[in-house]
Scaffold this active site. Structure first.
Site, PDB file in Angstrom:
ATOM      1  N   ARG A 164       0.832  -1.224   0.000  1.00 48.45           N
ATOM      2  CA  ARG A 164       0.000   0.000   0.000  1.00 48.45           C
ATOM      3  C   ARG A 164       0.861   1.267   0.000  1.00 48.45           C
ATOM      4  NH1 ARG A 164      -3.148  -3.566  -0.923  1.00 48.45           N
ATOM      5  NH2 ARG A 164      -5.304  -3.712  -0.224  1.00 48.45           N
ATOM      6  N   SER A 237     -11.027  -0.682   2.080  1.00 44.88           N
ATOM      7  CA  SER A 237     -10.401  -0.749   3.420  1.00 44.88           C
ATOM      8  C   SER A 237     -10.091   0.663   3.897  1.00 44.88           C
ATOM      9  CB  SER A 237      -9.091  -1.534   3.358  1.00 44.88           C
ATOM     10  OG  SER A 237      -9.316  -2.850   2.938  1.00 44.88           O
ATOM     11  N   GLU A 333      -5.871   4.347   5.383  1.00 45.58           N
ATOM     12  CA  GLU A 333      -5.344   3.978   4.061  1.00 45.58           C
ATOM     13  C   GLU A 333      -5.670   5.007   2.971  1.00 45.58           C
ATOM     14  OE1 GLU A 333      -6.927   2.158   0.966  1.00 45.58           O
ATOM     15  OE2 GLU A 333      -5.999   0.195   1.251  1.00 45.58           O
TER      16      GLU A 333
HETATM   17  P1  FAD Z   1      -8.607   8.267  -6.532  1.00 46.76           P
HETATM   18  O1  FAD Z   1      -9.367   7.878  -5.310  1.00 46.76           O
HETATM   19  O2  FAD Z   1      -9.247   9.208  -7.474  1.00 46.76           O
HETATM   20  O3  FAD Z   1      -7.193   8.840  -6.071  1.00 46.76           O
HETATM   21  C1  FAD Z   1      -6.449   8.199  -5.054  1.00 46.76           C
HETATM   22  C2  FAD Z   1      -5.144   8.969  -4.864  1.00 46.76           C
HETATM   23  O4  FAD Z   1      -4.351   8.838  -6.039  1.00 46.76           O
HETATM   24  C3  FAD Z   1      -5.349  10.471  -4.657  1.00 46.76           C
HETATM   25  O5  FAD Z   1      -4.367  10.925  -3.748  1.00 46.76           O
HETATM   26  C4  FAD Z   1      -5.109  11.058  -6.032  1.00 46.76           C
HETATM   27  O6  FAD Z   1      -4.607  12.382  -5.994  1.00 46.76           O
HETATM   28  C5  FAD Z   1      -4.069  10.109  -6.599  1.00 46.76           C
HETATM   29  N1  FAD Z   1      -4.200   9.979  -8.061  1.00 46.76           N
HETATM   30  C6  FAD Z   1      -5.256   9.487  -8.743  1.00 46.76           C
HETATM   31  N2  FAD Z   1      -4.999   9.486 -10.060  1.00 46.76           N
HETATM   32  C7  FAD Z   1      -3.750  10.005 -10.212  1.00 46.76           C
HETATM   33  C8  FAD Z   1      -2.919  10.281 -11.331  1.00 46.76           C
HETATM   34  N3  FAD Z   1      -3.315  10.013 -12.588  1.00 46.76           N
HETATM   35  N4  FAD Z   1      -1.708  10.825 -11.111  1.00 46.76           N
HETATM   36  C9  FAD Z   1      -1.291  11.110  -9.843  1.00 46.76           C
HETATM   37  N5  FAD Z   1      -2.023  10.871  -8.759  1.00 46.76           N
HETATM   38  C10 FAD Z   1      -3.237  10.319  -8.936  1.00 46.76           C
HETATM   39  N6  FAD Z   1      -7.366  -0.963  -3.184  1.00 46.76           N
HETATM   40  C11 FAD Z   1      -6.528  -2.024  -3.197  1.00 46.76           C
HETATM   41  O7  FAD Z   1      -5.302  -1.841  -3.268  1.00 46.76           O
HETATM   42  N7  FAD Z   1      -6.981  -3.306  -3.115  1.00 46.76           N
HETATM   43  C12 FAD Z   1      -8.301  -3.590  -3.033  1.00 46.76           C
HETATM   44  O8  FAD Z   1      -8.674  -4.747  -2.978  1.00 46.76           O
HETATM   45  C13 FAD Z   1      -9.217  -2.498  -3.036  1.00 46.76           C
HETATM   46  N8  FAD Z   1     -10.546  -2.715  -2.943  1.00 46.76           N
HETATM   47  C14 FAD Z   1     -11.427  -1.669  -2.927  1.00 46.76           C
HETATM   48  C15 FAD Z   1     -12.778  -1.948  -2.829  1.00 46.76           C
HETATM   49  C16 FAD Z   1     -13.693  -0.908  -2.822  1.00 46.76           C
HETATM   50  C17 FAD Z   1     -15.177  -1.218  -2.725  1.00 46.76           C
HETATM   51  C18 FAD Z   1     -13.246   0.442  -2.919  1.00 46.76           C
HETATM   52  C19 FAD Z   1     -14.232   1.565  -2.935  1.00 46.76           C
HETATM   53  C20 FAD Z   1     -11.883   0.718  -2.995  1.00 46.76           C
HETATM   54  C21 FAD Z   1     -10.949  -0.336  -2.989  1.00 46.76           C
HETATM   55  N9  FAD Z   1      -9.562  -0.110  -3.079  1.00 46.76           N
HETATM   56  C22 FAD Z   1      -8.698  -1.175  -3.113  1.00 46.76           C
HETATM   57  C23 FAD Z   1      -9.034   1.258  -3.138  1.00 46.76           C
HETATM   58  C24 FAD Z   1      -9.054   1.864  -4.581  1.00 46.76           C
HETATM   59  O9  FAD Z   1      -9.807   1.075  -5.442  1.00 46.76           O
HETATM   60  C25 FAD Z   1      -7.635   2.011  -5.137  1.00 46.76           C
HETATM   61  O10 FAD Z   1      -6.824   2.777  -4.283  1.00 46.76           O
HETATM   62  C26 FAD Z   1      -7.635   2.658  -6.523  1.00 46.76           C
HETATM   63  O11 FAD Z   1      -6.350   2.575  -7.092  1.00 46.76           O
HETATM   64  C27 FAD Z   1      -8.074   4.128  -6.495  1.00 46.76           C
HETATM   65  O12 FAD Z   1      -8.287   4.562  -7.829  1.00 46.76           O
HETATM   66  P2  FAD Z   1      -9.032   5.927  -8.138  1.00 46.76           P
HETATM   67  O13 FAD Z   1      -8.922   6.194  -9.584  1.00 46.76           O
HETATM   68  O14 FAD Z   1     -10.409   5.892  -7.585  1.00 46.76           O
HETATM   69  O15 FAD Z   1      -8.137   6.950  -7.306  1.00 46.76           O
HETATM   70  N1  EPU Z   2     -11.999 -10.551   9.259  1.00 47.63           N
HETATM   71  C1  EPU Z   2     -12.651 -10.418  10.464  1.00 47.63           C
HETATM   72  N2  EPU Z   2     -13.742  -9.617  10.517  1.00 47.63           N
HETATM   73  C2  EPU Z   2     -14.214  -8.965   9.421  1.00 47.63           C
HETATM   74  C3  EPU Z   2     -13.539  -9.087   8.190  1.00 47.63           C
HETATM   75  C4  EPU Z   2     -12.420  -9.905   8.140  1.00 47.63           C
HETATM   76  O1  EPU Z   2     -12.248 -10.987  11.479  1.00 47.63           O
HETATM   77  O2  EPU Z   2     -15.215  -8.239   9.553  1.00 47.63           O
HETATM   78  C5  EPU Z   2     -10.800 -11.409   9.195  1.00 47.63           C
HETATM   79  C6  EPU Z   2     -10.935 -12.482   8.100  1.00 47.63           C
HETATM   80  O3  EPU Z   2     -11.584 -13.614   8.589  1.00 47.63           O
HETATM   81  C7  EPU Z   2      -9.492 -12.742   7.750  1.00 47.63           C
HETATM   82  C8  EPU Z   2      -8.813 -11.404   7.980  1.00 47.63           C
HETATM   83  O4  EPU Z   2      -9.684 -10.624   8.802  1.00 47.63           O
HETATM   84  O5  EPU Z   2      -8.922 -13.675   8.657  1.00 47.63           O
HETATM   85  C9  EPU Z   2      -8.495 -10.660   6.679  1.00 47.63           C
HETATM   86  O6  EPU Z   2      -9.713 -10.388   5.964  1.00 47.63           O
HETATM   87  P1  EPU Z   2      -9.760 -10.312   4.353  1.00 47.63           P
HETATM   88  O7  EPU Z   2      -9.261 -11.589   3.761  1.00 47.63           O
HETATM   89  O8  EPU Z   2     -11.116  -9.850   3.980  1.00 47.63           O
HETATM   90  O9  EPU Z   2      -8.687  -9.245   3.957  1.00 47.63           O
HETATM   91  P2  EPU Z   2      -8.283  -7.832   4.599  1.00 47.63           P
HETATM   92  O10 EPU Z   2      -6.918  -7.978   5.174  1.00 47.63           O
HETATM   93  O11 EPU Z   2      -9.332  -7.280   5.480  1.00 47.63           O
HETATM   94  C10 EPU Z   2      -7.060  -7.010   2.463  1.00 47.63           C
HETATM   95  C11 EPU Z   2      -6.978  -5.734   1.705  1.00 47.63           C
HETATM   96  C12 EPU Z   2      -8.148  -5.617   0.740  1.00 47.63           C
HETATM   97  C13 EPU Z   2      -8.099  -6.787  -0.224  1.00 47.63           C
HETATM   98  C14 EPU Z   2      -8.191  -8.084   0.589  1.00 47.63           C
HETATM   99  C15 EPU Z   2      -8.045  -9.319  -0.275  1.00 47.63           C
HETATM  100  C16 EPU Z   2      -5.793  -4.127   3.070  1.00 47.63           C
HETATM  101  C17 EPU Z   2      -5.870  -2.906   3.919  1.00 47.63           C
HETATM  102  N3  EPU Z   2      -6.957  -4.596   2.590  1.00 47.63           N
HETATM  103  O12 EPU Z   2      -8.215  -6.937   3.276  1.00 47.63           O
HETATM  104  O13 EPU Z   2      -8.012  -4.404   0.013  1.00 47.63           O
HETATM  105  O14 EPU Z   2      -9.133  -6.736  -1.155  1.00 47.63           O
HETATM  106  O15 EPU Z   2      -7.118  -8.117   1.566  1.00 47.63           O
HETATM  107  O16 EPU Z   2      -6.723  -9.479  -0.616  1.00 47.63           O
HETATM  108  O17 EPU Z   2      -4.711  -4.629   2.812  1.00 47.63           O
HETATM  109  C18 EPU Z   2      -8.625  -2.088  -0.039  1.00 47.63           C
HETATM  110  O18 EPU Z   2      -7.419  -1.830   0.015  1.00 47.63           O
HETATM  111  O19 EPU Z   2      -9.499  -1.203  -0.134  1.00 47.63           O
HETATM  112  C19 EPU Z   2      -9.054  -3.489   0.013  1.00 47.63           C
HETATM  113  C20 EPU Z   2     -10.334  -3.856   0.007  1.00 47.63           C
END
Ligand code: FAD
Ligand code: EPU
Length: 340
Positions: A164, A237, A333
């Site tokens: 991250r 997250s 985050e």
């Molecule tokens: P924005 O939210 O628009 O921007 C994020 C940051 O990046 C800001 O600081 C912005 O200034 C900067 N930025 C954006 N575009 C540019 C650019 N072109 N040049 C320079 N800076 C820029 N993240 C994960 O890593 N793993 C996950 O599993 C994950 N799951 C998600 C699930 C949900 C439901 C949601 C809502 C979010 C999740 N995220 C996850 C977070 C998010 O999807 C990522 O961080 C994604 O890369 C953000 O993209 P965005 O275009 O929306 O960025």
């Molecule tokens: N868990 C709980 N309670 C809950 C949810 C989860 O106890 O309410 C436990 C699960 O049972 C598991 C552990 O927490 O043992 C981890 O949960 P999960 O596998 O859902 O993954 P996470 O660590 O919570 C991370 C990333 C996600 C990514 C998933 C899958 C971060 C901060 N988040 O979540 O990224 O999708 O792993 O790889 O690293 C995001 O960044 O926005 C995001 C969704």
């Protein structure tokens, strides 16, 4: 290119928080971006790039030109029998890129399916999920400097990717607007099933470890756990998983049986912030129009509040209670804008 003054950002962030930008422009190519940057320089206005706003918390108005990156296009830079190097413009939708690559037979990205946002934002926090992080595929990141509008290219090693994290959150924070990312993908099937939940899903459903099965499994797993921002505004997250000294994690393991601990390559251990928040009793809690998602304790949701400050107050109380219980302050985050 049309620059609008005093614009509501509510439609531009997936938490649907209300905040205003001094000015906003959508750019569709490098020339428009360069013009927008020149305009901001002329106004002495900072620039905030945004993609789809899925990783930001707007806690107040943004005194800046918000640049919405909408540059589109995917091209092949080079290829051989085993791999292809793609150049993907920053405004492409990440999940659509994953689907397109799978359909072409270019593999590796399947574990990162359904992550919201743009390609340009993906390197900022080195998006990751289900055992795979973006940096595995990045060859180079292309950008324009905000101060001069000059093109720059960073090779993967220069991006200082980590969990991250990247140089774009540190030395190069607010310095660049990313315009394109080069990826190297495999033409052979790739299957990373190191993430236990993914491996379990495949074996429970008697699925082979094919790229398509991994893609389908990740989509199913994510859909069952994470709320869709279109119906339940959220930013994924809300906190990072803490990475701490292994000895400290072993101690926590004795005090809190069942706490998930994932050994890291550098000898430290990653804890599950979701488990820690859940353990403290926050899952499903709602107050003042914001809350903790009932299906995933790491996801804070907007249930009708316009206020980023109210959401951050909830986040602060969660941080306090987790720190009191586990002795560790969770790090937020998403990028927070407009807070004092
Ligand atoms: P924005 O939210 O628009 O921007 C994020 C940051 O990046 C800001 O600081 C912005 O200034 C900067 N930025 C954006 N575009 C540019 C650019 N072109 N040049 C320079 N800076 C820029 N993240 C994960 O890593 N793993 C996950 O599993 C994950 N799951 C998600 C699930 C949900 C439901 C949601 C809502 C979010 C999740 N995220 C996850 C977070 C998010 O999807 C990522 O961080 C994604 O890369 C953000 O993209 P965005 O275009 O929306 O960025
Ligand atoms: N868990 C709980 N309670 C809950 C949810 C989860 O106890 O309410 C436990 C699960 O049972 C598991 C552990 O927490 O043992 C981890 O949960 P999960 O596998 O859902 O993954 P996470 O660590 O919570 C991370 C990333 C996600 C990514 C998933 C899958 C971060 C901060 N988040 O979540 O990224 O999708 O792993 O790889 O690293 C995001 O960044 O926005 C995001 C969704």
């Amino acid at each position: 290119m049309h620059i609008e003054r005093d614009v509501s950002l509510k439609p531009f962030n997936t938490l649907a928080l209300e905040a205003r930008a001094s000015a906003l422009v959508a750019v569709r190519n490098d020339d428009e971006l360069a013009q927008a940057l020149a305009w901001a320089r002329g106004q002495d206005m900072p620039v905030v790039p945004l993609g789809q706003g899925s990783n930001v918390v707007l806690a107040g108005d943004i005194e800046a030109l918000v640049v919405i990156q909408q540059e589109r296009g995917i091209s092949i830079v080079d290829e051989d029998d085993s791999s292809v190097r793609l150049r993907v413009c920053a405004g492409e939708n990440w999940h659509q890129l994953v689907c397109w690559a799978l359909a072409q037979g270019y593999h590796g990205l399947e574990n990162l399916a359904l992550i919201p946002g743009t390609v340009g934002a993906a390197p900022i926090q080195n998006i990751g999920a289900y055992g795979v992080e973006l940096d595995r595929f990045v060859v180079a990141v292309h950008a324009l400097t905000i101060a001069e509008g000059e093109p720059v290219t960073l090779a993967r090693a220069a991006c200082e990717f980590a969990y991250r994290d990247s140089i774009f959150k540190h030395q190069l924070k607010d310095i660049l607007v990313i315009t394109a990312v080069d990826f190297r993908l495999s033409k052979q099937p790739v299957a990373d099933t190191s993430y236990p939940a993914l491996a379990n899903y495949l074996s429970e459903h008697a699925l082979e470890q094919t790229p398509q099965a991994i893609f389908d499994a990740v989509v199913a797993l994510r859909s069952s756990r994470l709320p869709d921002p279109a119906t339940t505004p959220n930013a994924g997250s809300f906190f990072k998983n803490p990475i701490i000294a292994y000895e400290r994690s072993a101690y926590l393991g004795t005090r809190f049986p069942g706490i998930p601990r994932y050994p890291q390559a550098d000898g430290r251990a990653k804890l599950a912030a979701a488990w820690m928040i859940d353990h403290c009793g926050w899952k499903g809690v709602s107050r003042a129009g914001v809350g903790v998602h009932p299906a995933h304790a790491l996801v804070l949701v907007n249930q009708g509040s316009d206020s980023g400050a109210v959401l951050l107050a909830l986040a602060g109380d969660i941080q306090k209670s987790v720190a009191e219980t586990f002795g560790y302050v969770l790090e937020i985050e998403p990028r927070v804008y407009g807070a004092d």
